[in-house]
Scaffold this active site. Structure first.
Site, PDB file in Angstrom:
ATOM      1  N   LYS A 103     -50.542-145.437 102.696  1.00  0.00           N
ATOM      2  CA  LYS A 103     -51.150-144.176 102.574  1.00  0.00           C
ATOM      3  C   LYS A 103     -52.602-144.439 101.931  1.00  0.00           C
ATOM      4  CE  LYS A 103     -49.077-144.765  98.074  1.00  0.00           C
ATOM      5  NZ  LYS A 103     -48.039-144.491  97.181  1.00  0.00           N
TER       6      LYS A 103
ATOM      7  N   MET B 230     -77.354-142.437  94.191  1.00  0.00           N
ATOM      8  CA  MET B 230     -76.425-142.166  95.059  1.00  0.00           C
ATOM      9  C   MET B 230     -76.071-143.060  96.271  1.00  0.00           C
ATOM     10  SD  MET B 230     -76.409-138.904  97.712  1.00  0.00           S
ATOM     11  CE  MET B 230     -76.422-137.445  96.299  1.00  0.00           C
TER      12      MET B 230
ATOM     13  N   ARG C  39     -42.394-136.023  88.998  1.00  0.00           N
ATOM     14  CA  ARG C  39     -43.240-135.738  89.800  1.00  0.00           C
ATOM     15  C   ARG C  39     -42.790-134.851  90.930  1.00  0.00           C
ATOM     16  NH1 ARG C  39     -46.903-140.671  92.280  1.00  0.00           N
ATOM     17  NH2 ARG C  39     -44.692-141.094  93.271  1.00  0.00           N
TER      18      ARG C  39
ATOM     19  N   TYR D 133     -83.414-143.878  87.351  1.00  0.00           N
ATOM     20  CA  TYR D 133     -83.391-142.653  86.782  1.00  0.00           C
ATOM     21  C   TYR D 133     -83.188-142.569  85.343  1.00  0.00           C
ATOM     22  CZ  TYR D 133     -82.774-140.432  91.501  1.00  0.00           C
ATOM     23  OH  TYR D 133     -82.908-140.149  92.740  1.00  0.00           O
TER      24      TYR D 133
HETATM   25  C1  LIG Z   1     -47.405-145.572  96.419  1.00  0.00           C
HETATM   26  C2  LIG Z   1     -46.195-145.916  96.401  1.00  0.00           C
HETATM   27  C3  LIG Z   1     -45.192-147.044  96.316  1.00  0.00           C
HETATM   28  C4  LIG Z   1     -45.972-148.359  96.486  1.00  0.00           C
HETATM   29  O1  LIG Z   1     -46.310-148.417  95.112  1.00  0.00           O
HETATM   30  P1  LIG Z   1     -47.085-149.936  94.775  1.00  0.00           P
HETATM   31  O2  LIG Z   1     -46.932-149.874  93.146  1.00  0.00           O
HETATM   32  O3  LIG Z   1     -48.352-149.916  95.131  1.00  0.00           O
HETATM   33  O4  LIG Z   1     -46.335-151.021  95.375  1.00  0.00           O
HETATM   34  C5  LIG Z   1     -43.952-147.064  96.339  1.00  0.00           C
HETATM   35  N1  LIG Z   1     -43.190-145.915  96.643  1.00  0.00           N
HETATM   36  C6  LIG Z   1     -43.886-144.409  96.565  1.00  0.00           C
HETATM   37  C7  LIG Z   1     -42.906-143.418  96.361  1.00  0.00           C
HETATM   38  C8  LIG Z   1     -45.121-144.686  96.294  1.00  0.00           C
HETATM   39  O5  LIG Z   1     -45.918-143.352  96.330  1.00  0.00           O
END
Ligand SMILES: *Cc1c(COP(=O)(O)O)cnc(C)c1O
Length: 824
Positions: A494, A768, A592, A719
């Protein structure tokens, strides 16, 4: 060399099932690398993780007829009518035996190289030094393992006049089998370092294990000035000739009288057998000098004259170990392999290209220069090249160099072009019309292919994120070592693989057979599918608007609420879909997303039972604090909740529902909670919240110094005049700013980057697109490389300054920063 099946059966002491005639020219241990099925012998090796027997059916379908197995397939006579199965107790041992017997056929000098560092460099340099005089067969790249060594020795052929092989060990007991296969007549130990020390009691212990390689060799070459090695050799009952080298002790066989470094080269003056000579080397670092002395000692022992060494040493080339993947212009992908050009490494690079899936059906193009020093005449050599290229799916062939052009007729690829040199290729329409192709570039250094790559690369500003794909694999294996062989694995890609770039990372993971990839939203999944990823893909935050896309691309959504569940079922029913796999998320404390295992289970089960559009493939939950001992009690409570809820779900269904909870930190910290599957994220990318030293750096953010100013102390930088100086300063400007993901709060001296290994603090506000750094007292010039984070500056240094976590720093690197991938 070719062996009959009959002969192989005898050599490895196997029991043969099947009666077809057959010949063996190639041996295969990884089914993905198959090239010439008719004459391939496949070894079904079992490892902790995998079992070669699983691939027999597939290989048979692709034409392989000869297999070394530990277990006969059921119904082998019926299912594999014209195959031969050679049954042995251990396939790996049989592979090693076969290599050993093959080695027995050769009465030539064979150099065996071991040591903690420099094995590959010494091997390659020896090859460069020796090959003008003799045909050298050597390990491809760094094939030095229990499998790599037999595959290397198998390459010995009638043409071989000398063999040069590496032997690498990571545990006690491994060297003996390697010795039997290599049977070195000359043993070389380069040095001793800390690698794999965790598996050995002491340095001396490890040294002794390494020296086993030389038990029967006629001569050994070793660094006398290394205390541990010297003592080990002295205490070791070694009968052969000792070629020790030293810069201190004139009584050794090769005494190095002086080492003079100038700008870019080093002159080494030495005394060998009482005669003084010298050579010049085009490097100045300590490791290169030591490696060159080792090579000189071996070469002298093998009969090269001091003059030949003096002639060849200045032309020694650095050893590039990397295969780089870059985005090129006009929709091309470039795979750049600058490893010494020869047929074996060409095959490995072609295999790499071939294995990378490419869904867009782009053509595969090979740009190859003359290959030097193969010991074969051109026609034979390029015929071999052609066979490999055809088998590995090359559709367009571009040869660069007079020799390859002369042998153009040998290349059996319809679309082919030849040029005498790089310039005439660059000036041609063939060059200008490269479009939508996957291009492998492999050129001998003399042909300056770097100019080609430079022109073909997409032009971007000089800031890049280098991603080491080998490290990804090493980290993957590190976490796998905590998992049972049967536990499945989801790899999280992801957020563009935590900033590393999801497509290339996913290709690597798919190649290493992970069970699932997971992304946040459907579009990320579509991108993977469009790039040839066929592995299962999970969508963690499925959007209600994207169900159709998910069905079309076989993306499996997470389901966390009744509202989502109902909408999904409805969408699937509308498409007439049944049994679509989904993943049920339970909320055990994160609050969550997810069903509440305490009160939602009955309702959830009932709704799932009253439809057949979707089916739960897995059920999971997420720890809120597996990375810290502070939350161990909470984690235990979460696990208990999950355990109860998920078991309840399972008991309502007859099919297996995979249960999973561990993330990266969980795999390490609670391996007992791995259940059926784990979800690996951050650790894959080289960051371990508890002990970072166990992992390999994956991403390095780099840029270059654009301009250097000498600024007097009364002036300010940047800046709002925030960069107040306390001394006359040297200020460098680098082309990276907050729009690239370099957080503005790192500015004004809050953090630093590295220039030639030294800390250069950010001066004033980060802009930037540009930032300014303090280079006062650092030896550097415009154009030098700057490390923002990576290999030498952990990303956690930045995240600590920012009061955040490394995840945020990694995923903030913006898209305009080019990702460059490499692998050894
Ligand atoms: C991102 C995620 C993981 C991975 O977690 P890490 O700490 O990066 O290993 C596992 N399970 C879910 C549901 C996640 O969203």
């Amino acid at each position: 060399m070719v062996y009959t099946i009959e002969k192989v059966t005898t050599l490895i002491g196997a029991r043969r099932y099947g009666e077809s005639d057959g010949n063996v020219r190639w041996i295969l241990t990884d089914s993905r690398s198959l090239c010439f099925p008719e004459e391939t012998l496949f070894f079904a090796i079992r490892s902790e993780r995998n079992d070669g027997h699983k691939y027999i059916a597939d290989l048979y379908r692709r034409g392989v007829r000869s297999f070394v197995v530990e277990v006969l397939p059921a119904d082998w006579q019926k299912d594999y009518p014209d195959a031969n199965f050679l049954k042995v107790p251990f396939a790996l041992e049989a592979l090693q035996r076969l290599a050993e017997r093959h080695r027995d056929e050769f009465d030539i000098p064979v150099v065996g190289i071991t040591g903690s560092n420099g094995k590959t460099v010494v091997k390659e340099w020896l090859y460069q030094l020796l090959s003008p005089s003799m045909t050298v067969t050597r390990s491809p790249r760094s094939y030095n393992s229990q499998i790599g060594v037999p595959l290397s020795v198998w390459l010995l052929s009638e043409q071989s006049q000398v063999g040069v092989f590496e032997a690498g060990i990571s545990q006690p007991g491994e060297m003996e089998s390697l010795r039997d296969i290599i049977q070195p007549t000359v043993g070389v130990i380069t040095n001793l370092g800390a690698a794999h020390q965790e598996n050995f009691k002491s340095m001396a212990d490890k040294c002794h294990e390494k020296l086993r390689l030389f038990h029967d060799s006629k001569a050994i070459v070793y660094p006398y000035d290394d205390e541990v090695i010297r003592q080990c050799v002295e205490s070791y009952d070694y009968k052969g000739e000792q070629i020790a080298w030293s810069v201190k002790d004139p009584s050794v066989r090769l005494f190095v009288k002086s080492v003079d470094k100038k700008n870019t080269q080093t002159t080494v003056t030495y005394v060998f057998n009482g005669v003084e000579s010298a050579y010049t080397l085009p490097f100045i670092d300590e490791a290169s000098v030591a490696n060159s002395i080792t090579c000189a000692a071996v070469a002298l022992h093998l009969g090269l004259t001091a003059d030949e060494i003096a002639q060849r040493m200045p032309a020694i080339e650095p050893v590039a170990m990397r295969l780089e993947v870059k985005e090129g212009q006009h929709g091309c992908t470039l795979i750049n392999d600058s490893y010494n050009s020869d047929v074996n490494s060409l095959d490995i690079a072609l295999d790499f290209m071939n294995r990378r899936p490419d869904h867009e059906g782009r053509r595969r193009t090979l740009i190859l220069s003359d290959i030097y020093q193969s010991g074969e005449d051109g026609d034979t050599l390029y015929k071999k090249v052609s066979e490999l290229a055809v088998k590995r799916g090359v559709q367009k062939f571009i040869g660069v160099g007079p020799e390859i052009s002369r042998c153009a007729d040998e290349i059996m690829i319809e679309e082919k072009y030849f040029f005498d040199d790089c310039n005439s290729f660059i000036g041609s329409t063939v060059f200008r019309s490269l479009r939508d192709e996957v291009i492998l570039l492999k050129g001998s250094r003399k042909f300056s292919f770097d100019r080609l790559t430079e022109l073909l690369e997409q032009k971007v500003h000089e800031t890049i994120l280098e991603v080491n794909l080998n490290s990804v694999v090493k980290n993957l294996n590190y976490y796998r070592s905590y998992m049972k062989p049967t536990t499945k694995l989801v790899c999280m890609v992801k957020a563009d693989a935590y900033g590393a770039g999801s497509v290339e990372v996913a290709k690597t993971l798919q190649d290493h057979r992970v069970d699932y990839l997971a992304v946040a939203v459907a579009d990320e999944g579509v991108t993977l599918r469009k790039n040839g990823i066929t592995c299962n893909i999970m969508i963690m935050n499925p959007e209600m608007t994207a169900f159709k896309t998910m069905f079309d691309y076989k993306l499996e959504p997470e389901v966390y609420s009744f509202r989502l569940l109902d909408a999904l079922v409805k969408a699937a029913q509308k498409e007439g879909i049944t049994g679509y796999p989904v993943h049920i998320k339970l909320d055990t404390g994160m609050h969550r997303l997810g069903f509440d295992p305490r009160c939602d289970m009955d309702e959830l089960i009932s709704r799932l039972k009253h439809q057949n559009a979707i089916i739960p493939r897995s059920v999971f939950s997420h720890f809120v604090g597996s990375d810290s001992d502070d939350f161990d009690n909470f984690s235990a409570m979460q696990f208990k909740l999950f355990d109860e809820g998920s078991k309840k779900l399972q008991s309502a269904f007859s099919h297996k529902i995979l249960r999973h909870m561990d993330n990266s930190a969980g795999i390490e910290h609670f391996p007992e909670r791995q259940m059926d599957m784990c979800r690996l994220g951050l650790g894959l990318y080289g960051i371990d919240s508890r002990d970072n030293s166990v992992l390999n750096t994956v991403s390095t953010l780099k840029t270059t110094i654009l301009q250097i100013h000498h600024v007097p102390k009364e002036d300010t930088v940047g800046y709002s005049r925030k960069g107040v100086l306390t001394r006359d300063s040297v200020i460098g400007a680098i082309p990276i700013g907050y729009a690239d993901g370099l957080n503005r709060r790192l500015g004004c001296g809050h953090c630093y980057c590295l220039v030639n290994g030294q800390k250069a603090p950010y001066v004033g506000n980060i802009c930037m697109d540009v930032a300014m750094i303090d280079l006062t007292g650092i030896d550097c010039k415009e154009g030098d490389t700057v490390e923002i984070f990576g290999e030498h500056l952990p990303v956690t240094v930045l995240s600590d300054v920012l009061g955040t976590i490394p995840y945020e720093v990694l995923t903030s690197i913006s898209n305009r920063v080019k990702r460059v991938y490499f692998q050894d």
